[in-house]
Design an enzyme around this catalytic site. Structure first.
Site, PDB file in Angstrom:
ATOM      1  N   TRP A 174      37.569  27.536  55.328  1.00 33.95           N
ATOM      2  CA  TRP A 174      37.169  28.221  54.093  1.00 33.95           C
ATOM      3  C   TRP A 174      38.474  28.636  53.434  1.00 33.95           C
ATOM      4  O   TRP A 174      39.198  29.475  53.960  1.00 33.95           O
ATOM      5  CB  TRP A 174      36.300  29.430  54.454  1.00 33.95           C
ATOM      6  N   GLU A 229      23.921  36.855  45.097  1.00 30.60           N
ATOM      7  CA  GLU A 229      24.603  35.956  46.020  1.00 30.60           C
ATOM      8  C   GLU A 229      23.891  34.636  46.228  1.00 30.60           C
ATOM      9  O   GLU A 229      24.544  33.630  46.452  1.00 30.60           O
ATOM     10  CB  GLU A 229      24.961  36.640  47.349  1.00 30.60           C
ATOM     11  N   GLU A 257      21.017  46.791  46.858  1.00 27.53           N
ATOM     12  CA  GLU A 257      20.877  45.684  47.811  1.00 27.53           C
ATOM     13  C   GLU A 257      20.066  44.544  47.179  1.00 27.53           C
ATOM     14  O   GLU A 257      20.398  43.366  47.340  1.00 27.53           O
ATOM     15  CB  GLU A 257      20.206  46.191  49.107  1.00 27.53           C
ATOM     16  N   ARG A 294      28.521  29.542  58.451  1.00 28.84           N
ATOM     17  CA  ARG A 294      29.519  30.564  58.131  1.00 28.84           C
ATOM     18  C   ARG A 294      30.193  30.302  56.782  1.00 28.84           C
ATOM     19  O   ARG A 294      30.865  31.168  56.254  1.00 28.84           O
ATOM     20  CB  ARG A 294      30.597  30.577  59.221  1.00 28.84           C
ATOM     21  N   HIS A 332      22.699  56.650  30.530  1.00 30.04           N
ATOM     22  CA  HIS A 332      24.082  57.086  30.290  1.00 30.04           C
ATOM     23  C   HIS A 332      24.993  55.922  29.912  1.00 30.04           C
ATOM     24  O   HIS A 332      26.214  56.065  29.926  1.00 30.04           O
ATOM     25  CB  HIS A 332      24.620  57.817  31.526  1.00 30.04           C
ATOM     26  N   LYS A 367      29.580  33.706  56.059  1.00 29.30           N
ATOM     27  CA  LYS A 367      28.701  34.602  56.800  1.00 29.30           C
ATOM     28  C   LYS A 367      29.479  35.753  57.413  1.00 29.30           C
ATOM     29  O   LYS A 367      29.037  36.891  57.416  1.00 29.30           O
ATOM     30  CB  LYS A 367      27.962  33.808  57.881  1.00 29.30           C
ATOM     31  N   LYS A 405      21.381  40.702  46.693  1.00 28.68           N
ATOM     32  CA  LYS A 405      20.663  39.523  47.194  1.00 28.68           C
ATOM     33  C   LYS A 405      20.488  38.507  46.073  1.00 28.68           C
ATOM     34  O   LYS A 405      20.720  37.315  46.257  1.00 28.68           O
ATOM     35  CB  LYS A 405      19.257  39.902  47.711  1.00 28.68           C
ATOM     36  N   CYS A 465      36.073  30.420  58.244  1.00 30.08           N
ATOM     37  CA  CYS A 465      36.542  29.306  59.064  1.00 30.08           C
ATOM     38  C   CYS A 465      35.923  29.349  60.457  1.00 30.08           C
ATOM     39  O   CYS A 465      35.588  30.410  60.962  1.00 30.08           O
ATOM     40  CB  CYS A 465      38.046  29.372  59.212  1.00 30.08           C
ATOM     41  N   ASN A 492      41.985  30.476  62.484  1.00 31.07           N
ATOM     42  CA  ASN A 492      41.216  31.382  61.625  1.00 31.07           C
ATOM     43  C   ASN A 492      42.070  32.611  61.389  1.00 31.07           C
ATOM     44  O   ASN A 492      42.704  33.109  62.317  1.00 31.07           O
ATOM     45  CB  ASN A 492      39.921  31.831  62.313  1.00 31.07           C
ATOM     46  N   GLY A 493      42.056  33.139  60.183  1.00 32.07           N
ATOM     47  CA  GLY A 493      42.836  34.345  59.894  1.00 32.07           C
ATOM     48  C   GLY A 493      43.943  34.043  58.903  1.00 32.07           C
ATOM     49  O   GLY A 493      43.918  33.006  58.220  1.00 32.07           O
TER      50      GLY A 493
HETATM   51  O1  M6R Z   1      28.673  41.185  59.268  1.00 32.17           O
HETATM   52  P1  M6R Z   1      28.691  42.368  58.363  1.00 32.17           P
HETATM   53  O2  M6R Z   1      27.399  43.122  58.352  1.00 32.17           O
HETATM   54  O3  M6R Z   1      29.835  43.297  58.630  1.00 32.17           O
HETATM   55  O4  M6R Z   1      28.911  41.780  56.917  1.00 32.17           O
HETATM   56  C1  M6R Z   1      29.086  42.617  55.811  1.00 32.17           C
HETATM   57  C2  M6R Z   1      28.930  41.857  54.525  1.00 32.17           C
HETATM   58  O5  M6R Z   1      29.874  40.834  54.438  1.00 32.17           O
HETATM   59  C3  M6R Z   1      27.522  41.251  54.385  1.00 32.17           C
HETATM   60  O6  M6R Z   1      26.539  42.231  54.449  1.00 32.17           O
HETATM   61  C4  M6R Z   1      27.402  40.504  53.047  1.00 32.17           C
HETATM   62  O7  M6R Z   1      27.433  41.406  51.981  1.00 32.17           O
HETATM   63  C5  M6R Z   1      26.138  39.656  53.027  1.00 32.17           C
HETATM   64  N1  M6R Z   1      26.415  38.402  52.380  1.00 32.17           N
HETATM   65  C6  M6R Z   1      25.017  40.290  52.304  1.00 32.17           C
HETATM   66  O8  M6R Z   1      23.905  39.484  52.232  1.00 32.17           O
END
Ligand code: M6R
Length: 605
Positions: A70, A486, A479, A27, A502, A600, A483, A2, A96-97
């Site tokens: 959101w 997502e 990682e 975001r 395994h 974000k 990527k 949000c 927000n929250g």
């Molecule tokens: O702002 P932050 O680095 O704390 O965020 C952590 C994760 O939410 C962030 O890395 C998320 O996994 C990304 N979407 C990865 O691309």
């Protein structure tokens, strides 16, 4: 997640609010709304353009609040979108929250005759303020009383019809800033939403309440004690968060990697001394000399950066290190010794899970440092010391350049800790020199992006993917898979290459490809054996390897990267995986920068 904006001054608030909301779009959100004093509230589901289309020409005024939502409590819909108000439309709030005790409050208020029209936790805020106004309190006192009733996390902005020349904001666990200009105030959950209008910002702390308006501004606490919050000047530019001619922010941000590394290491390398200088931890440098163990906390990509950081710290400094997910840390027994260092890794510096881990670690007496990209963010302010990444604002939801800068900062920190201990001058010099050479090597990888694109186009139709690696490149396999998941919505798993046999290898078929990171390093031969196991089961394979390495006996789909010290290899090997995910997403026609369901900055636990 949000986003909040607000404005009070002498100009028309509507374009300012809409513009601010647009700059928070990255975001992630599913509905939006604005309330402008004198003309009312307008909300819509979907993008800001839908909201703007509903706003008539005559809708204008000099004070208002806006929100991108959101969904957490209740589906994305107009009645759940913010601003939320009381039944009489006297009080409007954006939030927000999460208000944790909203059920109890709404039950009590319902018994008193209030009727709720949304499924949100936020609506109780407006009803409570109205209740206290009805009891005869003024706007400020009614908000203070409301804040005493609610529990949970919030950044809120409240407007009241009775007091059109004031807005009230409050922060507890969710970021909020006030921008100042001549006779006008701007409010936002993220300073980037204010940059067009002002660079003078007040960062509110948890527990702060502020009244802004025609009488100036005042920041105070629930006990009505005034607090002095200094005005910070933002020195980064709005231009830096534009796309610069690239089709997507993600590609722009990957292409910035060489500059990002230069910024992350600028003024920090001491080549002759085989060490590094990190201004942000200078004051605690003697404490760092005597730490006995390290706990790294982070979420998502930041967690994977932590897994690489752990290996760097153990190898260069010999300090036992563990890595914890921010979301797990405070709910399990974490062993914090008197000389434990807790390192919080976060691009945004606002991730609730990581922030709460920092608070828990501090409660237990740990020394905390932040590896944070966003200057002035909560984690940066709440840790005892820290090292900024200096990657610049990251807009695309998928973290790319920030991840790279986290790895660079870990390499710098591990070298620093190593040189405080047993790392030799020669070994330190070698690492520092190799760090200095990274930008040029990355430029070579980026210039081969068309080759990576071609491979991505051939593989983007698959529904599943394995990413495998060993040692330093095991976290990079994870990682790479994150990527791909997502932004391309392809199911992907990152596995330690030695683990495949395994169990997971049962999934390998001609329809289940694997991306294998097989660099010329200490685990090269082992990696090749693991790839052969996949080959034998007819699983399609893409191999990432070092320049001059012949893997043609295994596959013709090969990505090459320059040779580099093994410890630093993740900083190079992640880049082709970021590009691979990017091109797969583009090939599948998806919204690269704003993938579905994601935000974000994840400011809820
Ligand atoms: O702002 P932050 O680095 O704390 O965020 C952590 C994760 O939410 C962030 O890395 C998320 O996994 C990304 N979407 C990865 O691309």
């Amino acid at each position: 997640m949000c986003g909040i904006v607000g404005y009070i001054g002498k100009n028309n608030a509507v374009p300012i609010l809409l513009d601010g909301l647009r700059s928070l779009e990255y975001r992630g959100y599913d509905s939006a709304g604005v309330y402008v004093q004198g003309v009312g509230c307008i909300k819509s589901v979907g993008v800001i353009d839908n909201l703007e289309a509903k706003i008539p020409n005559e809708y204008n005024g000099v004070a208002g609040i806006g929100h991108t939502r959101w969904a957490t409590h209740g589906e994305p819909s107009e009645h759940n979108a913010h601003p939320q108000s009381d039944e009489s439309g006297r009080v409007f709030v954006v939030h927000n929250g999460i208000i944790e005790n909203y059920r109890e409050i709404s039950q009590l208020l319902t018994e008193e005759g209030h009727t709720f029209s949304s499924e949100t936790d936020t609506e109780v805020i407006a009803h409570l303020v109205e209740k206290f106004l009805n009891d005869g309190k003024n706007f400020k006192d009614a908000v203070v009383e409301m804040l005493k009733c609610i529990k949970g996390a919030y950044g809120i902005a409240v407007a009241c019809k009775d007091k059109p020349d004031e807005l009230i904001v409050a922060r507890m666990g969710s970021p909020l800033v006030i921008g100042l200009s001549l006779d006008e105030y701007f409010i936002a959950s993220d300073p980037s939403a204010l940059l067009r209008h002002t660079r003078d910002i007040i960062y509110l702390n948890d527990g702060d309440i502020a009244v802004v308006g025609s009488a100036g501004h005042r920041v105070f606490t629930l006990k009505e004690e005034n607090v002095d919050r200094k005005i910070s000047r933002i020195d980064w530019d709005f231009e830096t968060v534009k796309k610069d001619g690239y089709a997507h922010f993600m590609l722009k941000e990957i292409m910035e990697a060489p500059t990002v590394i230069e910024n992350s290491m600028r003024g920090r390398l001491l080549v002759e001394q085989g060490s590094v200088k990190l201004g942000g931890i200078q004051d605690i440098s003697e404490d760092l000399r005597s730490i006995k163990n390290v706990v790294i906390v982070g979420c998502g990509s930041a967690y994977y950066a932590g897994l690489v950081g752990r290996m760097m710290i153990e190898e260069l400094a010999g300090i036992p290190t563990v890595v914890e997910l921010g979301s797990e840390f405070r709910y399990k027994k974490s062993v914090i010794e008197p000389r434990t260092l807790v390192i919080a890794v976060s691009q945004s510096g606002e991730t609730a899970d990581t922030l709460e881990a920092v608070r828990e670690a501090k409660r237990k007496g740990a020394l905390t440092i932040g590896i944070v990209n966003t200057i002035g963010s909560t984690i940066a302010r709440e840790t005892n010391a820290g090292v900024y990444n200096h990657a610049g604002p990251e807009v695309s939801v998928a973290s790319t350049k920030a991840f790279i800068s986290q790895l660079v900062v870990f390499a710098l920190l591990a070298t620093f800790l190593g040189r405080q201990r047993d790392l030799s001058l020669m070994a330190g010099k070698q690492i520092v020199t190799e760090i200095a050479n990274l930008p040029e090597k990355i430029m070579r990888i980026l210039s081969s992006r068309e080759d990576i694109k071609e491979i991505a186009l051939r593989f983007s139709h698959y529904q599943n993917f394995f990413f495998i690696g060993r040692k330093y490149n095991y976290p990079i396999a994870m990682e790479g898979s994150l990527k791909l998941k997502e932004i391309s919505y392809i199911h992907a798993e990152g596995c330690g290459a030695g683990e495949l046999k395994h169990g997971s290898i049962a999934l390998i078929t001609p329809d289940f490809p694997t991306m294998a990171i097989c660099l010329q390093d200490s685990v090269y031969e082992k990696m090749i054996s693991n790839v052969q196991e996949i080959n034998a089961r007819k699983g399609p394979i893409v191999i990432m390897t070092s320049e001059d390495t012949d893997v043609s006996f295994l596959t013709s789909d090969v990505i090459r990267i320059p040779h580099v010290h093994e410890i630093l290899s993740p900083i190079l090997s992640v880049i082709p995986l970021q590009l691979f995910a990017y091109y797969c997403s583009v090939a599948r026609g998806l919204d690269v920068d704003r993938p579905r369901n994601l935000a974000k900055s994840v400011t809820v636990e």
